[in-house]
Design a protein around this motif. Structure first.
Motif, short mmCIF file in Angstrom:
data_model
loop_
_atom_site.label_atom_id
_atom_site.label_comp_id
_atom_site.label_asym_id
_atom_site.label_seq_id
_atom_site.Cartn_x
_atom_site.Cartn_y
_atom_site.Cartn_z
N TRP A 119 0.87 -1.17 0.00
CA TRP A 119 0.00 0.00 0.00
C TRP A 119 0.91 1.23 0.00
O TRP A 119 1.51 1.57 1.01
N ARG A 120 1.04 1.88 -1.14
CA ARG A 120 1.93 3.04 -1.26
C ARG A 120 1.35 4.24 -0.51
O ARG A 120 0.15 4.50 -0.60
N THR A 121 2.21 4.94 0.19
CA THR A 121 1.79 6.10 0.98
C THR A 121 2.52 7.33 0.48
O THR A 121 3.55 7.23 -0.16
N PRO A 122 2.00 8.52 0.82
CA PRO A 122 2.70 9.74 0.42
C PRO A 122 4.08 9.82 1.09
O PRO A 122 4.26 9.26 2.17
N PRO A 123 5.04 10.51 0.47
CA PRO A 123 6.34 10.69 1.13
C PRO A 123 6.16 11.46 2.44
O PRO A 123 5.23 12.24 2.57
N GLU A 124 7.05 11.20 3.38
CA GLU A 124 7.03 11.92 4.66
C GLU A 124 5.67 11.86 5.32
O GLU A 124 5.05 12.87 5.61
N SER A 125 5.18 10.64 5.58
CA SER A 125 3.87 10.51 6.21
C SER A 125 3.91 9.61 7.45
O SER A 125 3.13 8.67 7.57
N PRO A 126 4.81 9.88 8.41
CA PRO A 126 4.88 9.02 9.60
C PRO A 126 3.62 9.07 10.44
O PRO A 126 3.33 8.13 11.17
N ASP A 127 2.85 10.18 10.35
CA ASP A 127 1.63 10.28 11.14
C ASP A 127 0.62 9.21 10.73
O ASP A 127 -0.28 8.88 11.51
N ALA A 128 0.74 8.70 9.50
CA ALA A 128 -0.21 7.70 9.01
C ALA A 128 0.17 6.29 9.44
O ALA A 128 -0.51 5.33 9.09
N ASN A 129 1.25 6.14 10.21
CA ASN A 129 1.67 4.81 10.64
C ASN A 129 1.56 4.70 12.16
O ASN A 129 2.39 5.23 12.90
N PRO A 130 0.53 3.97 12.65
CA PRO A 130 0.30 3.90 14.09
C PRO A 130 1.41 3.20 14.88
O PRO A 130 1.50 3.37 16.09
N ILE A 131 2.29 2.46 14.21
CA ILE A 131 3.37 1.79 14.95
C ILE A 131 4.36 2.81 15.50
O ILE A 131 5.07 2.52 16.47
N GLU A 132 4.39 4.03 14.94
CA GLU A 132 5.29 5.07 15.47
C GLU A 132 5.00 5.33 16.95
O GLU A 132 5.91 5.52 17.75
N ASN A 133 3.72 5.36 17.32
CA ASN A 133 3.35 5.59 18.72
C ASN A 133 3.71 4.38 19.59
O ASN A 133 4.05 4.53 20.77
N LEU A 134 3.66 3.19 19.02
CA LEU A 134 4.08 1.99 19.76
C LEU A 134 5.58 2.04 20.02
O LEU A 134 6.04 1.63 21.09
N TRP A 135 6.36 2.54 19.06
CA TRP A 135 7.81 2.67 19.28
C TRP A 135 8.06 3.60 20.46
O TRP A 135 8.96 3.37 21.27
#
Length: 194
Positions: A119-135
């Motif tokens: 699933w391709r996402t826009p460049p620079e879109s870490p807000d769209a990845n919920p695993i960032e908050n898990l990290w």
């Protein structure tokens, strides 16, 4: 309710976790200013790769060194492919960031060979990845609970934390997208601060 509609998405990412000094000050004489401990020049650190979905988490891969495209493919082969086979046999969408090693020709060939629906996402879109908050939660756990002094303690702390990553914890982070996505739309894809 946007977050509830991501039933077949597997979000993946990697992060680095390092040993930290937990005492910030040296002892000092009365009347003198406290001195901060210097940061180590080459801190002991490991890299962690994993994925989350509404049905639970992939296995966690802890590794050292530089992640190349071929290292990345080996991680996917060992941790993502079995997860898809066992948990998403009827189909999935695979989400990763746009790091060049993730989008290399070699990686794209691997996706095609293993029927990975990227699933391709826009460049620079870490807000769209919920695993960032898990990290973030993982790093707080290491800092406050594990407090490792050696690499082995760091690795065992990461594994202990990962054993707490249940499907309900994954769902909590994925449901956070209900707030994030409307805000991303409002700011035209810029960082939202979530």
């Amino acid at each position: 309710n946007l977050g509830s509609s991501f039933g077949d998405v597997i979000w993946t990412d990697e992060t680095s976790v390092q040993l930290e000094s937990h005492r910030r000050f040296h002892c000092y004489k009365k009347g003198q200013k406290p001195r901060y401990k210097p940061r180590p020049k080459h801190p002991v650190k490991v890299h962690v790769w994993a994925g989350i979905s509404r049905r639970g988490a992939t296995g966690v891969c802890i590794f050292e060194g530089i992640m190349t495209a071929s290292v990345y493919i080996k991680i996917l082969e060992e941790f993502l492919v079995p997860f898809i086979r066992d948990v998403y046999p009827s189909g999935h969408e695979f989400m990763q960031d746009n790091d060049p090693k993730h989008t290399s020709r070699q990686a794209k060939e691997f996706f095609s060979q293993h029927s990975i629906n990227w699933w391709r996402t826009p460049p620079e879109s870490p807000d769209a990845n919920p695993i960032e908050n898990l990290w973030h939660e993982l790093k707080e756990y290491i800092r406050r609970v594990t407090k490792p002094k050696r690499k082995e303690e760091l690795v065992s702390g990461i594994l202990r934390f990962w054993s707490t990553v249940t499907p309900s914890k994954c769902q909590k982070y994925i449901s956070h997208l209900d707030k994030v996505i409307p805000e991303m739309i409002r700011v035209n894809g810029e960082a939202t601060g979530f």
